[in-house]
Scaffold this motif. Structure first.
Motif, PDB file in Angstrom:
ATOM      1  N   ASP A  29       0.940  -1.043   0.054  1.00  0.00           N
ATOM      2  CA  ASP A  29      -0.185   0.416  -0.026  1.00  0.00           C
ATOM      3  C   ASP A  29       1.094   0.709  -0.117  1.00  0.00           C
ATOM      4  O   ASP A  29       0.375   2.056  -0.328  1.00  0.00           O
ATOM      5  N   ARG A  30       1.639   1.147   0.735  1.00  0.00           N
ATOM      6  CA  ARG A  30       2.722   2.329   0.744  1.00  0.00           C
ATOM      7  C   ARG A  30       3.102   2.530  -0.432  1.00  0.00           C
ATOM      8  O   ARG A  30       3.652   3.710  -1.219  1.00  0.00           O
ATOM      9  N   LEU A  31       3.468   1.405  -1.255  1.00  0.00           N
ATOM     10  CA  LEU A  31       4.557   1.512  -3.070  1.00  0.00           C
ATOM     11  C   LEU A  31       3.187   2.296  -3.241  1.00  0.00           C
ATOM     12  O   LEU A  31       3.060   3.193  -4.210  1.00  0.00           O
ATOM     13  N   ARG A  32       1.688   1.872  -3.615  1.00  0.00           N
ATOM     14  CA  ARG A  32       0.730   2.090  -4.256  1.00  0.00           C
ATOM     15  C   ARG A  32       0.651   3.608  -3.936  1.00  0.00           C
ATOM     16  O   ARG A  32       0.362   4.783  -4.791  1.00  0.00           O
ATOM     17  N   GLN A  33       0.348   4.442  -2.797  1.00  0.00           N
ATOM     18  CA  GLN A  33       0.340   5.679  -1.972  1.00  0.00           C
ATOM     19  C   GLN A  33       1.844   6.606  -2.653  1.00  0.00           C
ATOM     20  O   GLN A  33       1.500   8.078  -3.757  1.00  0.00           O
ATOM     21  N   SER A  34       2.448   6.211  -3.239  1.00  0.00           N
ATOM     22  CA  SER A  34       3.451   7.038  -4.016  1.00  0.00           C
ATOM     23  C   SER A  34       3.362   7.307  -5.405  1.00  0.00           C
ATOM     24  O   SER A  34       4.476   7.729  -5.974  1.00  0.00           O
ATOM     25  N   GLY A  35       2.536   6.218  -5.316  1.00  0.00           N
ATOM     26  CA  GLY A  35       1.425   6.248  -7.417  1.00  0.00           C
ATOM     27  C   GLY A  35       2.359   5.297  -7.931  1.00  0.00           C
ATOM     28  O   GLY A  35       1.682   5.324  -9.207  1.00  0.00           O
ATOM     29  N   LEU A  36       2.670   4.276  -7.352  1.00  0.00           N
ATOM     30  CA  LEU A  36       3.777   2.666  -8.182  1.00  0.00           C
ATOM     31  C   LEU A  36       2.087   2.138  -8.341  1.00  0.00           C
ATOM     32  O   LEU A  36       0.981   1.994  -7.416  1.00  0.00           O
ATOM     33  N   GLU A  37       1.839   1.159  -9.318  1.00  0.00           N
ATOM     34  CA  GLU A  37       0.673   0.408  -9.877  1.00  0.00           C
ATOM     35  C   GLU A  37       1.598  -0.592  -9.494  1.00  0.00           C
ATOM     36  O   GLU A  37       2.541  -1.512 -10.176  1.00  0.00           O
ATOM     37  N   VAL A  38       0.459  -1.829  -8.805  1.00  0.00           N
ATOM     38  CA  VAL A  38       1.270  -3.092  -8.196  1.00  0.00           C
ATOM     39  C   VAL A  38       0.296  -4.325  -8.383  1.00  0.00           C
ATOM     40  O   VAL A  38      -0.295  -3.656  -7.205  1.00  0.00           O
ATOM     41  N   ASP A  39      -0.013  -4.748  -8.987  1.00  0.00           N
ATOM     42  CA  ASP A  39      -0.352  -5.558  -8.821  1.00  0.00           C
ATOM     43  C   ASP A  39      -0.641  -6.923  -7.715  1.00  0.00           C
ATOM     44  O   ASP A  39       1.090  -7.415  -7.405  1.00  0.00           O
ATOM     45  N   VAL A  40      -0.929  -8.016  -6.769  1.00  0.00           N
ATOM     46  CA  VAL A  40      -0.119  -8.555  -6.148  1.00  0.00           C
ATOM     47  C   VAL A  40      -0.049 -10.420  -6.674  1.00  0.00           C
ATOM     48  O   VAL A  40      -2.135 -10.958  -6.470  1.00  0.00           O
ATOM     49  N   PHE A  41       0.314 -10.932  -6.111  1.00  0.00           N
ATOM     50  CA  PHE A  41       0.493 -12.874  -6.516  1.00  0.00           C
ATOM     51  C   PHE A  41       0.880 -12.876  -5.080  1.00  0.00           C
ATOM     52  O   PHE A  41       2.152 -13.098  -4.570  1.00  0.00           O
ATOM     53  N   GLU A  42      -0.043 -14.534  -4.715  1.00  0.00           N
ATOM     54  CA  GLU A  42       0.492 -14.640  -3.032  1.00  0.00           C
ATOM     55  C   GLU A  42       0.844 -16.483  -3.830  1.00  0.00           C
ATOM     56  O   GLU A  42       0.038 -16.784  -3.825  1.00  0.00           O
ATOM     57  N   THR A  43       2.360 -16.575  -3.272  1.00  0.00           N
ATOM     58  CA  THR A  43       2.745 -18.051  -3.888  1.00  0.00           C
ATOM     59  C   THR A  43       1.759 -19.186  -2.607  1.00  0.00           C
ATOM     60  O   THR A  43       1.339 -18.284  -1.644  1.00  0.00           O
ATOM     61  N   ARG A  44       1.119 -20.354  -2.985  1.00  0.00           N
ATOM     62  CA  ARG A  44       0.866 -21.253  -1.742  1.00  0.00           C
ATOM     63  C   ARG A  44       1.445 -22.477  -1.783  1.00  0.00           C
ATOM     64  O   ARG A  44       1.197 -23.523  -1.274  1.00  0.00           O
ATOM     65  N   ALA A  45       2.390 -22.719  -3.063  1.00  0.00           N
ATOM     66  CA  ALA A  45       3.326 -23.899  -2.716  1.00  0.00           C
ATOM     67  C   ALA A  45       4.351 -23.696  -3.557  1.00  0.00           C
ATOM     68  O   ALA A  45       4.946 -22.931  -4.550  1.00  0.00           O
ATOM     69  N   ALA A  46       5.673 -23.771  -3.651  1.00  0.00           N
ATOM     70  CA  ALA A  46       7.245 -23.958  -4.122  1.00  0.00           C
ATOM     71  C   ALA A  46       6.761 -24.349  -5.767  1.00  0.00           C
ATOM     72  O   ALA A  46       6.446 -24.901  -6.181  1.00  0.00           O
ATOM     73  N   GLY A  47       7.178 -23.211  -6.436  1.00  0.00           N
ATOM     74  CA  GLY A  47       7.219 -23.235  -7.871  1.00  0.00           C
ATOM     75  C   GLY A  47       6.990 -22.409  -8.251  1.00  0.00           C
ATOM     76  O   GLY A  47       6.376 -21.843 -10.074  1.00  0.00           O
ATOM     77  N   ASP A  48       5.549 -22.044  -7.846  1.00  0.00           N
ATOM     78  CA  ASP A  48       4.540 -21.122  -7.672  1.00  0.00           C
ATOM     79  C   ASP A  48       5.432 -19.531  -8.229  1.00  0.00           C
ATOM     80  O   ASP A  48       4.632 -19.036  -9.063  1.00  0.00           O
ATOM     81  N   ALA A  49       6.059 -19.052  -7.841  1.00  0.00           N
ATOM     82  CA  ALA A  49       6.543 -17.674  -7.704  1.00  0.00           C
ATOM     83  C   ALA A  49       7.431 -18.181  -9.555  1.00  0.00           C
ATOM     84  O   ALA A  49       7.177 -16.708 -10.402  1.00  0.00           O
ATOM     85  N   ARG A  50       8.085 -19.298  -9.535  1.00  0.00           N
ATOM     86  CA  ARG A  50       8.842 -19.328 -10.985  1.00  0.00           C
ATOM     87  C   ARG A  50       8.051 -19.540 -12.601  1.00  0.00           C
ATOM     88  O   ARG A  50       7.486 -18.669 -13.164  1.00  0.00           O
ATOM     89  N   VAL A  51       6.639 -20.334 -11.883  1.00  0.00           N
ATOM     90  CA  VAL A  51       5.098 -20.379 -13.270  1.00  0.00           C
ATOM     91  C   VAL A  51       4.837 -19.178 -13.285  1.00  0.00           C
ATOM     92  O   VAL A  51       4.407 -19.171 -14.389  1.00  0.00           O
ATOM     93  N   ARG A  52       4.434 -18.572 -12.198  1.00  0.00           N
ATOM     94  CA  ARG A  52       3.708 -17.311 -12.794  1.00  0.00           C
ATOM     95  C   ARG A  52       4.389 -16.042 -13.371  1.00  0.00           C
ATOM     96  O   ARG A  52       3.850 -15.118 -14.380  1.00  0.00           O
ATOM     97  N   ALA A  53       5.938 -15.929 -12.480  1.00  0.00           N
ATOM     98  CA  ALA A  53       6.575 -14.719 -13.482  1.00  0.00           C
ATOM     99  C   ALA A  53       6.761 -14.912 -14.544  1.00  0.00           C
ATOM    100  O   ALA A  53       7.150 -14.126 -15.607  1.00  0.00           O
ATOM    101  N   ARG A  54       7.198 -16.717 -15.477  1.00  0.00           N
ATOM    102  CA  ARG A  54       6.937 -17.329 -16.744  1.00  0.00           C
ATOM    103  C   ARG A  54       6.168 -17.193 -16.922  1.00  0.00           C
ATOM    104  O   ARG A  54       5.939 -16.058 -18.331  1.00  0.00           O
ATOM    105  N   GLU A  55       5.306 -17.143 -17.064  1.00  0.00           N
ATOM    106  CA  GLU A  55       3.237 -16.626 -17.465  1.00  0.00           C
ATOM    107  C   GLU A  55       2.926 -15.205 -17.960  1.00  0.00           C
ATOM    108  O   GLU A  55       2.619 -14.704 -19.236  1.00  0.00           O
ATOM    109  N   GLU A  56       3.753 -13.850 -16.478  1.00  0.00           N
ATOM    110  CA  GLU A  56       3.533 -12.851 -16.722  1.00  0.00           C
ATOM    111  C   GLU A  56       4.545 -12.165 -17.843  1.00  0.00           C
ATOM    112  O   GLU A  56       3.489 -11.296 -18.336  1.00  0.00           O
ATOM    113  N   LEU A  57       5.718 -12.894 -17.639  1.00  0.00           N
ATOM    114  CA  LEU A  57       6.209 -12.257 -19.247  1.00  0.00           C
ATOM    115  C   LEU A  57       5.650 -12.351 -19.975  1.00  0.00           C
ATOM    116  O   LEU A  57       5.669 -11.786 -20.958  1.00  0.00           O
TER     117      LEU A  57
END
Length: 305
Positions: A29-57
């Motif tokens: 929220d502090r980043l957003r208040q400064s003017g940055l646009e930030v979406d959020v993804f929460e990981t639930r298991a090992a490997g989630d961050a890798r898969v999501r980063a690859r898909e978003e890229l």
């Protein structure tokens, strides 16, 4: 006119014993208040961050924030480099909430506060990434931005994970005690680019670094630079128990490299001929695989530091 980036904050809510999950919302929220646009993804298991980063890229996103510890950024970096897009260099910021971030310490000792200001101010700089080629098993190609270690250091981490994972930091103490008691030398046949012959001399541990710090405040590679196109190879030769216990604490000031048993090399690549899988500590993660080659990918990403 350059458009405002839209970040994806990849949050590991379990980092820091759950502290990351408790503090992530207010910090983002502090980043957003400064003017940055930030979406959020929460990981639930090992490997989630890798898969999501690859898909978003692949979908066109270029700006990411690792919210957690070294393991979170490790997964994101691998997602970004799994299928890199020519001409599109992604950026990665850091919010080390609840755990340390060894990589970030190369640029500041102010932790999350520095990281937040770097994002708000739009700081970014090119950063080398290290590509790890492997053989056998299902590991495939890996990438890292901080450190790769085999030998004593990796075996301590593996012992902790296998036998004392429920004991937190005390588990590392027990792992260290057990490994020192059974201390032995290792032979990791390797060829360093630019040097003749294969190195088969016994050693205590080997560390191949992109940045200076590991484990929070340990300055493993005092001369490392994240944008020089070179690996910093710290080779610790055969040591007895007493010598190891006396020398290891010096790592916090980087003076361990002055010990006669320690050799330091800089090179764009190193090739291994290990023959079998070994325990590896890579950007704070414990894995087991057979590395065959480590090489620098110059300026593969931008880091927001």
């Amino acid at each position: 006119m350059t458009s405002q980036p839209r970040f994806l904050a990849v949050v590991n809510p379990a980092a820091g014993g759950g502290a990351c999950g408790r503090h992530a919302v207010a910090t983002i929220d502090r980043l957003r208040q400064s003017g940055l646009e930030v979406d959020v993804f929460e990981t639930r298991a090992a490997g989630d961050a890798r898969v999501r980063a690859r898909e978003e890229l692949a979908a066109g996103r270029r700006d990411f924030i690792a919210v957690g510890g070294d393991g979170t950024s490790f997964e994101i970096v691998n997602g970004l480099l799994d299928q890199p897009i020519p001409g599109a260099r992604p950026s990665l910021g850091f919010l080390p909430l609840g755990t340390g971030n060894s990589f970030l310490r190369d640029f500041s000792d102010q932790g999350a506060e520095y990281a937040i200001e770097a994002l708000i101010q739009g700081k970014r700089r090119p950063c080398d990434v290290i590509r790890v080629s492997t053989t056998g098993g299902s590991t495939g190609t890996l990438h890292y931005i901080n450190i790769f270690s085999i030998g004593f250091v990796a075996d301590v981490g593996a012992t902790r994970n296998r036998h004392f994972s429920g004991l937190g930091e005390f588990g590392y103490t027990l792992g260290t005690v057990l490994r020192v008691a059974g201390l032995h030398s290792y032979v990791f046949p390797m060829t360093i680019a630019g040097r003749s012959g294969e190195d088969r001399e016994p050693l205590t541990f080997l560390s191949v670094n992109n940045s200076r710090f590991t484990g929070g405040k340990m300055m493993m590679a005092p001369d490392a630079n994240t944008r020089d196109g070179l690996l910093d190879i710290i080779r610790v030769g055969r040591m007895g128990r007493i010598a190891l216990l006396r020398t290891f604490p010096k790592i916090f000031k980087g003076t361990h490299v002055q010990h006669p048993a320690v050799s330091c090399f800089q090179a764009p690549a190193v090739d291994f001929r290990l023959g079998d899988a070994v325990d590896v500590m890579i950007d704070g993660e414990m894995m087991k695989f057979n590395p065959t080659r480590l090489e620098v990918v110059p300026g593969a990403i931008d880091v927001r530091t």
